[in-house]
Scaffold this motif. Structure first.
Motif, PDB file in Angstrom:
ATOM      1  N   MET A 136       0.824  -1.209   0.000  1.00  0.00           N
ATOM      2  CA  MET A 136       0.000   0.000   0.000  1.00  0.00           C
ATOM      3  C   MET A 136       0.857   1.258   0.000  1.00  0.00           C
ATOM      4  O   MET A 136       0.481   2.282  -0.577  1.00  0.00           O
ATOM      5  CB  MET A 136      -0.887  -0.025   1.240  1.00  0.00           C
ATOM      6  CG  MET A 136      -1.890   1.049   1.330  1.00  0.00           C
ATOM      7  SD  MET A 136      -3.104   0.532   2.556  1.00  0.00           S
ATOM      8  CE  MET A 136      -3.132   1.953   3.550  1.00  0.00           C
ATOM      9  N   LEU A 137       2.008   1.209   0.668  1.00  0.00           N
ATOM     10  CA  LEU A 137       2.877   2.383   0.786  1.00  0.00           C
ATOM     11  C   LEU A 137       4.127   2.248  -0.077  1.00  0.00           C
ATOM     12  O   LEU A 137       5.107   2.977   0.123  1.00  0.00           O
ATOM     13  CB  LEU A 137       3.300   2.572   2.247  1.00  0.00           C
ATOM     14  CG  LEU A 137       2.154   2.666   3.259  1.00  0.00           C
ATOM     15  CD1 LEU A 137       2.698   2.745   4.673  1.00  0.00           C
ATOM     16  CD2 LEU A 137       1.286   3.886   2.958  1.00  0.00           C
ATOM     17  N   GLY A 138       4.119   1.284  -0.987  1.00  0.00           N
ATOM     18  CA  GLY A 138       5.330   1.046  -1.799  1.00  0.00           C
ATOM     19  C   GLY A 138       6.412   0.363  -0.985  1.00  0.00           C
ATOM     20  O   GLY A 138       7.572   0.332  -1.392  1.00  0.00           O
ATOM     21  N   ALA A 139       6.052  -0.193   0.167  1.00  0.00           N
ATOM     22  CA  ALA A 139       7.037  -0.813   1.063  1.00  0.00           C
ATOM     23  C   ALA A 139       6.804  -2.324   1.181  1.00  0.00           C
ATOM     24  O   ALA A 139       7.185  -2.948   2.166  1.00  0.00           O
ATOM     25  CB  ALA A 139       6.970  -0.165   2.444  1.00  0.00           C
ATOM     26  N   GLY A 140       6.175  -2.891   0.142  1.00  0.00           N
ATOM     27  CA  GLY A 140       5.897  -4.324   0.176  1.00  0.00           C
ATOM     28  C   GLY A 140       7.083  -5.152  -0.234  1.00  0.00           C
ATOM     29  O   GLY A 140       8.130  -4.626  -0.633  1.00  0.00           O
ATOM     30  N   ILE A 141       6.922  -6.458  -0.100  1.00  0.00           N
ATOM     31  CA  ILE A 141       7.849  -7.392  -0.738  1.00  0.00           C
ATOM     32  C   ILE A 141       7.003  -8.484  -1.376  1.00  0.00           C
ATOM     33  O   ILE A 141       6.077  -9.006  -0.748  1.00  0.00           O
ATOM     34  CB  ILE A 141       8.910  -7.959   0.223  1.00  0.00           C
ATOM     35  CG1 ILE A 141       9.805  -8.975  -0.510  1.00  0.00           C
ATOM     36  CG2 ILE A 141       8.307  -8.622   1.453  1.00  0.00           C
ATOM     37  CD1 ILE A 141      11.250  -8.626  -0.510  1.00  0.00           C
ATOM     38  N   SER A 142       7.304  -8.751  -2.624  1.00  0.00           N
ATOM     39  CA  SER A 142       6.559  -9.784  -3.355  1.00  0.00           C
ATOM     40  C   SER A 142       7.540 -10.808  -3.892  1.00  0.00           C
ATOM     41  O   SER A 142       8.556 -10.443  -4.484  1.00  0.00           O
ATOM     42  CB  SER A 142       5.824  -9.179  -4.555  1.00  0.00           C
ATOM     43  OG  SER A 142       5.014  -8.104  -4.168  1.00  0.00           O
ATOM     44  N   ALA A 143       7.212 -12.077  -3.686  1.00  0.00           N
ATOM     45  CA  ALA A 143       7.988 -13.143  -4.329  1.00  0.00           C
ATOM     46  C   ALA A 143       7.230 -13.554  -5.588  1.00  0.00           C
ATOM     47  O   ALA A 143       6.002 -13.561  -5.612  1.00  0.00           O
ATOM     48  CB  ALA A 143       8.131 -14.322  -3.385  1.00  0.00           C
TER      49      ALA A 143
END
Ligand code: NAI
Ligand code: A1CAB
Length: 280
Positions: A136-143
């Motif tokens: 949501m804040l551009g602070a994610g991590i996606s695999a």
């Protein structure tokens, strides 16, 4: 209207359908817009109920419908965001819109790329991702991991979308349930730790708002130290822990309370559950 196939398009040409724009899908969709990675006219979303579709369309400024098939028809990149046990039904619904050129990107826990390929009934590119809510804040991590028909261009396209909402890692599919138990469920664990630290601050006399700020900024700062310095967390912990000081007394309590074992067990349990979810 002819739409470019997913292996030949850039993000700017993508027409993205988010099927099942709930909490996670809604976060991704809004982040794509906020980060200017997609324009509103590049997105169509679906939800289960008509009234919700109307409300979300007004809120997000994109087309929102309950018609998965119509949404899939107009897209060249289809994000699957319903609950794991609903993926099979959703695939059944959208199958007439699939032609082997569209890129399917699932962010449902547990559901394997092979199961999606099989449900599609044709050879088509399927990428499985596991994002988390700080996207949501551009602070994610996606695999991300690839199904058997995925070309480098497909992975590049999916990575570009998810890089817009945080960091990405490409992993082998066998690790996806573990990723789910660690980084997708992880924000919930951290919120509990934060809440507990704030309660602790209140217990030792701090006003709640200050205690929450101290807990949250300390968590953020410690995470940033690990990410930016690349130092092992143990080394960073040692730098805080003065011999015969106060930190070691706090650590003694954490070790006695079994914090490490508890966290390890939490990730193990969530990973195990992630392995089962697709079955319903
Ligand atoms: N919430 C999270 O932190 C994360 C969730 N996920 C995955 O995201 C998926 C959705 O989870 P949440 O967003 O938490 O749940 P949610 O319940 O908020 O979202 C599901 C959405 O699907 C919609 N939906 C249900 N049936 C539908 C249908 N037939 N057609 C179109 N839309 C339909 C619902 O209206 C709802 O908006 C799950 O597969 C979950 O494993 C993945 C990573 C993190
Ligand atoms: O709890 C869940 O099942 C979803 C997947 C990971 C985070 N939320």
């Amino acid at each position: 209207m002819t739409i470019p196939t997913s292996s030949s398009i850039s993000v700017a040409q993508a027409r993205v359908a988010v099927l099942g724009a709930g909490k996670m899908g809604g976060i991704l969709l809004q982040a794509f817009l906020k980060q200017n990675i997609l324009r509103p006219d590049q997105i169509v979303a679906t939800v289960a109920h008509e009234d919700r579709a109307l409300a979300l369309s007004a809120q997000w400024g994109v087309e929102v419908t309950t018609d998965n098939l119509a949404a899939a028809k107009q897209a060249n990149v289809i994000l699957l965001g319903v609950k794991p046990f609903q993926i099979a039904g959703l695939m059944e619904e959208i199958r007439p819109a699939l032609d082997g050129t569209k890129l399917l990107v699932s962010f449902a826990a547990s559901v394997k790329t092979a199961a999606i390929e099989e449900a599609a009934g044709m050879a088509l590119p399927v990428i499985r991702t596991m994002p988390n809510t700080p996207s949501m804040l551009g602070a994610g991590i996606s695999a991300l991991c690839s199904g058997k028909n995925v070309l480098p261009e497909h992975l590049q396209l999916a990575s570009a979308l998810f890089e817009a909402v945080g960091r990405t890692v490409v992993v082998d599919e066998k690790h996806m349930d573990a990723v789910t138990g660690l980084s997708a469920s992880g924000p919930a664990y951290i919120y509990i730790i934060l809440e507990a630290l704030a309660e602790a601050g209140v217990k030792v006399g701090l006003p709640r708002d200050i205690a929450t700020l101290l807990a949250a900024q300390t968590t953020l700062g410690a995470a940033k130290m690990v990410l930016d310095t690349g130092y092992h967390p143990a080394l960073l912990k040692d730098a805080v822990t003065t011999p015969a000081g106060c930190t070691i007394d706090g650590i003694l309590e954490l070790e006695e309370g079994g914090l490490r074992v508890t966290l390890i067990k939490a990730v193990m349990r969530a990973t195990q559950r992630a392995r089962e979810l697709a079955a319903g």
